[in-house]
Every structure is written in structure tokens, then in C-alpha cells.
Design an enzyme around this catalytic site. Structure first.
Site, PDB file in Angstrom:
ATOM      1  NE  ARG A  82       5.488   3.870  -7.030  1.00  0.00           N
ATOM      2  CZ  ARG A  82       4.349   4.182  -6.429  1.00  0.00           C
ATOM      3  NH1 ARG A  82       4.086   3.739  -5.217  1.00  0.00           N
ATOM      4  NH2 ARG A  82       3.464   4.928  -7.042  1.00  0.00           N
ATOM      5  CG  HIS A 124       0.668   0.591  -4.580  1.00  0.00           C
ATOM      6  ND1 HIS A 124       1.700   0.376  -3.690  1.00  0.00           N
ATOM      7  CD2 HIS A 124       0.259   1.866  -4.377  1.00  0.00           C
ATOM      8  CE1 HIS A 124       1.895   1.480  -2.988  1.00  0.00           C
ATOM      9  NE2 HIS A 124       1.037   2.392  -3.375  1.00  0.00           N
TER      10      HIS A 124
END
Lengths: 307, 307, 307
Positions: free
Chosen positions: B101, B129
């Protein structure tokens, strides 16, 4: 019970045994994959150091063990005023072995004196970082086949570079190791290293200011960062910083079997164009760091080794 | 070696295979409980995201694997100026697969280009994502039995909502999916989605301003947050915010077999009185997120599956 | 499904069973080493508490289980405005049992009301910290062989000390427990403890101001910190602080079989010279904390116990 505070805690024969074990782990990782099942490592990191912490955690996991701990002092009891001595006594109830990183010199030593479990110094301020030195030694021995009869160049900030000092102290115990110390005037090795470690032991060494003058002779080139803040003035920094950046051009002067090491993280002192050169060994070094930590954990826990 | 940067990295047949695997995991979790024994996942979270991180960690643990990593950039080497490329090369020595991330778009892509281990993009800024989209697809397919022939309402902030854009791009590859885009004027989907994804592919879609106008037609209602800061003025916000809050009254207009999804965390856009309705699927969705991540880890690691 | 919010959630017979299990774990740790293989504990710590978190993690690992979670609220979804109720519903998808620490009283209770997995209150503000009380009870029972017929001194800050209040409430359920409450005037136990817990139940107790006056009678001395900030003025603090520091001299007045407990962390209220005295049990207490948490996890998960 044994702890590891300094790389010199291990005699040369003990060190050989440890490096032999690390090499066997490299060759036969599966053999060791369950030697620490049901053992737990505590990583007590009073200051963040992702690389070192993850290397310890990977090492323990590769042995089948489990890991618990903290990665910064904010989330530790230190904030409530607990001493390191008390913390380690409590952690002894939670884990079988501990790796401690602390901004204060000597904190792991204090811990080791009251601990019921082996304590590994994972870096205490500017003082010691013994598993980095063990990593460096394993890398050199694995790549060159030996720790004696080598010429090693140490380049960059030799004044404040903890890993450089420890590596010199560890290597002077081997025969015919020659040091080439490559740094700006302001960042030369401290006199206690020059006088008490090198001269007193009649070790051959050379101090030079430019990497390209030194590189042709070397078997190993150990690079470190030169931080701008370390210079007395901007002018000096601008004049000299390129002396300490390894690029393809400088590397072209080196032997074909010279290997480049770096404790990492790197900023810009090794140009990325060098990464693909077969002599670039700094990422392999990270892998050796896992093997040597696995060997260390097995040794300190006195685990019976598989045959 | 495969990485996952975007949900579109997977072709429709590859996606079907992945979702089939996830569904089999749901039915037979024990069959997969040791498929990743001795494998290690690194969770490199340069910005905190508890839900996504824990979902990856649970996924790896359910497969018998181990997890190491960091949960914010403070405790990573990034603070020392290390590039993502260097970090992943080192982490490749510690782990077998990595979920990254990062607040900067493209950082996981950079990592994947030099990595020796599969890299999963666990969210890069406002960009992608992909495991959220895979979660959404698995949830829809599991609840409705299909991904084609559905009418899906997407409600809330469609302008900045990364998960909404990805879901649309993923669903247009299926037959006869109709979109109802429910948002305030200010937060309508960006024109590249409207023109290049929907219109160019002759996809049927409708843009409406009020949830209750749209809800009766829907098979799936995908709710997202409407953040106050997104509105041009307080007046607009006050006038419209209730249009995008799902409560029992609005839900009474929906079909009996319409399901409500939400990427979570929810703030107040779904009233808690809705939670006990059998159509509320947003917590189940979190469970599907674990299954699909398990399937993804197995796929990228090319683990031989149990029969 | 059972949760643990307060030590009083367990009846005396249930508590006996739990302590028996903890004692059996102490004697036969290997028997329990794989009772939670494939189970996962979530440690949701909205405020840091290294000791408690690591104790839970060690407990789960000793049972063969795995651990995931967060150690401070910064890295949790709470920052995005998610309620504790929503978080626990999602975490129920990731773990089999949860230990929650929260700065707000009642937060774990709210979580337990919607949770699909057992929730253990690991401390909620100044309210409850039931596993500390269970630890204290196991320690006393293990060292003295009983929980009735004891005289226990509670020393230090009895006004704000959460662990002290809980321990009193737990011990009044046993026969013939006599309390000696040792504190400065300003820090005496709150009246609800004095009136509703002690007097109402006809429990024998004494309030004294000086530790050395009380120590000769005690079977157990439970020390806690006296924080300078709690005093009304500097003068009082200076005059009295030494009354509440246990040193060798004061300890010389105690019985040979009196044990010293402390919830830790200690600052200076127990002099380090006392640590080597066989009566110093505060580090053993940390070990008992692991055993009792192991027993608690097994109990709440309703794991079938090995015979």
C-alpha cells in the site's frame, strides 16, 4: 546462557562455526525449517529499523518459530517509565530469545545482565550492530571463499560509520587482510581505530581520498553513505561528493572478481546502473543477513541441529 | 512471475478461475489450511489501512503461511530515503509474496518491475485498489450467482471513488450489465469513465440524483461515502446529503433479492437500522475479501492446489 | 458465546475451573501447544499497551495459534470514523477471538454486543482490566495455595488504581479475606468500594497510612505506583512518598512467606534491591499472566481440552 552484544563476543573459531552453519542453512534451508517450531522471538525495537527487524523476523519464521514485539518506543512500556531491565524480565516470560534495538548505547547490555533469555543487540545507538558485521563477514566469505588474504576498501563516512568500525575490528583477527580507507579528510576513521586497532596490530592499511585511485586493487569494496550534514561546508561537499559515488565508469577500473557490499539503505552513493553488474552484491548481502541470523538464533538457543 | 497491479491485469477467464477458487475456499476452508505452510507474506503499508492489511494477513494465515511487514511509513526505511525499488529487492529476501500500500500512484508498479517476488497492489493513492474490486466481484457473483445480466446502482461520490471506477471497468467486460449512477451533480463519474468506458462499449447506463428514484430497479446497490468536503457549498450539502443515506424507508422500495455492498468503512451513509436486513451484505463482503485474497495468493505463488 | 468484560463475569466456580486450567497449563505446557492450531487472535489496541498485548500474543502463540491486529489507533480505521461496532464485525471475518484495549470505557462492551467472536476486554479506560485481575488471582492462588484465609495489603494509589478496585471486588467473594489498605489520605479507596463492596459484605478491612505499620501482618503485599501528580501539593508528596517505597528495610518486617505482587510497570515504588528476594513475585506474576490468558482463550473458544 550466551548473548550477542558485539561481534567480538565470538572467538574466531566460534565465528567460523556460526558461518559454517549459516552456509549450510543457505544450501539446505528445508533441513532447518522446523528447528524452532514452538520457539518465540521478541523483537524489541525502541527505534524503528524496518530492515533489521524484518530480517530477524524472516530468520525466525524460516526456522518455524513465531515472532512478537514492537517496532517503536511509542508503543512500548518505555513511555510509562519502565526500565529496560524490567522490560526484558517481563519479555522473558513471553519469548525464548530477544533482539533489541535501542537508541542508547549499552541498553541491550543492561538487558542481557538480568535476562532469562538470550539477548541479541540489534543496534544500540552509534555503538554496535553485531548482526550487520556477521552479515558482512558471511557475505565476504561466501563470495570470496575466505576471510583472510583480502584487500578490502571501505568507502564513505568512516568517521561515524558504526558498521565500518565493527567490520575492521572483526577482520583484523584474520591473516593478511589489507584495508584501503577511502574518505574525505573530514570523515576519516577515528584515531582509536587507526592507532589501537590497525597500527597496534601491525595491520597494513592505506588512507586515500578518491575512490577511483583505490578501486583497482580491491577484492571487496564496502560502500557507505556520505551524508551532506557531515561536511563542514557546502563547498567541500560539492567538490567531493562525486568521489564517493560508485558508477559504471569507476567500476570499470575494478577487478572482475571484486564484490561490492553496502549495509543499506543506499541513497545515491551507488548509481542504479551498477545494480545489474554481477559484482553488485548488496542485495545478496541482505539474503546472507537472514542466513546468519538464522544461524545465530539456533546457536544462542542451543538448538540441537539436524544432521 | 505474475503481479497484480490492476483488476484488469486478469482476463475474464483468469478472473473466473480465481473466483471459482475463492468459492471453493469458502466451501472447503480446511482443504487449503496448509497450502502455504512455510510461505511468508510481507505487508508493506506505507500508509495505514487496517482493514486491508488485516484482510491480507488473515488470508495468508488461513493458508498456513506467516506474515511480516510494517503498517506505516514511519517505521520503514522510506524515512531514510530508500527507494521503493531497493526496499522490494531487500524484502524479496525476507518473503515469498508482498502486498504493498502506498500513497503515491504507481509505487507498487515500480516495485513489481524489479521484484523477485509477486507484488500485489494493495492500494496506490487514488489510482487502483484491485483486491477491493476482486472482493466486490466475488461478493456479487456469490450472492447473485452471476456477473452478467445485472443492474447495479453505484451511489455516492462517483467522482473520486476509486473503488467505483475500478468496479465499472471490471463489470463492463460482462454481458448485459446495466449501471445506474446515483450521485449529486458535483460528484458524477469522471468523463473518461462515461465516454471511454461506458459509451464507447455501448454499455447501458443512467445517471440520477436521488437514491430512491433508482433503487426499485436494482439487483445490486453499491454504496459509498459522500464526504462533506467534496461539496462546493454547505447549502448543497445540507440539501442533498439525505439523498445518499440508505435507511429502512428507502430500502423498502428495493427488490427482495437486491443486495447492498459497501467497501467500508461506513460512516453514516447506511443507517445502522439496515444492518439486520438480510439484503445487507457489506459485512459478508469483508469475509469474501479474505477468500478472494486467499485465492489470489495461491494463484500468484503458483501453489499446486489440493484436489 | 461468552465474552469477558469484567472479572465478575465469571462465577466463583467458573473462576476456579479457569484457574485450575491455567495451573495445568503451567505444569504441562506441551499438552496445550497445539490446541489452537489454525485459530487466530486479533489484538485490537486502540491505545498502546505493550505488556498486555505481548502477553495475549504469547498466550495465543503458546497454544499454536496466530495473531494479527494493531497496536495503536493511528493505524486503525478509527481514524476514518468507523465505529467500534463496525470494526468488530469486520474483524470477526479475520479472527476467531479478539482482545480489545480502548481508551473509552465501555467500548469493548459495545463491540461484544454485535460481535460474532468472543471479545476480551484488555482494558477500557479507567474502568476494567479483567485479565490483570485474573493474573493476580492465579498468582496468589499459585503462591499461597488458596484464595481464602489471606490478609492482603494493597499499597499506593488506591483511589485511581483500577487493578486494585477489581482485585478487591474479586477477592470479597472468598472466605475470610482481610484487606489492609495502605495509602496517603488523598489516595484512599473510593467510597463505593468502602461502603458497597467492603462494609456491605461485612469484610474485615483496615486503612493505614504507612507501609511499615502494615507489612508484618500480610500474606500478600500488592504494590502500585503513586504518581506525583495525584498529590495536592509538593510538600505532601515529599513528606509521604517514602512511605510507599518498598525497600529491603521495610521488607525485613514482613513474614517469610509473604509475596510481593505488582501489576507493572514499576517505576521506583519497589527498590531494585528487593528483586532478588525470594518473596518478590512481580516478574513471576507476568508469567502467570500468560498462563491465565491461555486458559481464558481456550475457555472462550470452547476448545476441547486434551486429557
Amino acid at each position: 546462557m550466551r548473548h550477542l552484544m558485539s561481534p567480538l563476543d565470538l572467538s574466531v573459531p566460534e565465528l567460523e562455526k556460526l558461518l559454517d552453519l549459516a552456509s549450510d542453512i543457505e544450501k539446505n534451508p528445508k533441513k532447518y525449517a522446523h528447528t524452532c517450531d514452538d520457539k518465540r522471538l521478541a523483537t524489541l525495537f525502541y527505534e524503528p529499523s524496518t530492515r533489521t527487524r524484518l530480517s530477524f523476523e524472516a530468520a525466525m519464521m524460516n526456522l518455524g518459530g513465531k515472532v512478537l514485539g514492537f517496532s517503536s518506543a511509542d508503543s512500548s512500556s518505555a513511555a510509562k517509565g519502565e526500565t529496560v531491565a524490567d522490560t526484558i524480565r517481563v519479555v522473558s516470560c513471553y519469548a525464548d530469545i530477544c533482539a533489541m534495538r535501542h537508541p542508547k548505547e549499552g541498553a541491550p547490555l543492561v538487558a542481557s545482565m538480568v535476562s532469562n533469555i538470550p539477548v541479541i543487540n540489534a543496534g544500540d545507538g552509534g555503538h554496535q550492530h553485531p548482526t550487520q558485521t556477521l552479515t558482512d563477514l558471511l557475505t565476504i566469505r561466501s563470495l570470496k571463499g575466505r576471510l583472510d588474504n583480502i584487500t578490502i576498501g571501505l568507502c564513505g563516512d568512516l568517521k561515524f560509520g558504526r558498521t565500518v568500525h565493527s567490520l575492521i575490528e572483526a577482520l583484523v583477527r584474520y591473516n593478511n587482510v589489507k584495508f584501503v580507507l577511502i574518505s574525505p579528510e573530514e570523515l576519516r576513521i577515528p584515531s582509536y581505530i587507526r592507532e589501537d586497532v590497525l597500527k597496534k596490530n601491525n595491520i597494513e592499511f592505506l588512507e586515500v581520498e578518491r575512490l577511483e585511485d583505490a578501486i583497482p586493487e580491491l577484492d571487496i569494496l564496502y560502500m557507505t553513505r556520505v551524508q551532506k550534514e557531515r561536511f563542514f561546508n557546502e563547498e567541500d561537499y560539492v567538490r567531493m561528493k562525486d568521489f564517493y559515488i560508485l558508477d559504471k565508469q569507476k567500476l570499470s577500473l575494478a577487478k572482475d572478481d571484486m564484490y561490492i557490499l553496502h549495509p543499506l539503505p543506499r541513497v545515491n552513493e551507488i548509481s542504479v546502473e551498477v545494480d545489474s553488474d554481477p559484482r553488485a552484491a548488496y542485495f545478496k548481502q541482505a539474503q546472507y543477513g537472514v542466513y546468519v541470523r538464522m544461524a545465530l538464533i539456533l546457536t544462542l538457543l542451543e538448538v540441537e541441529l539436524p544432521c
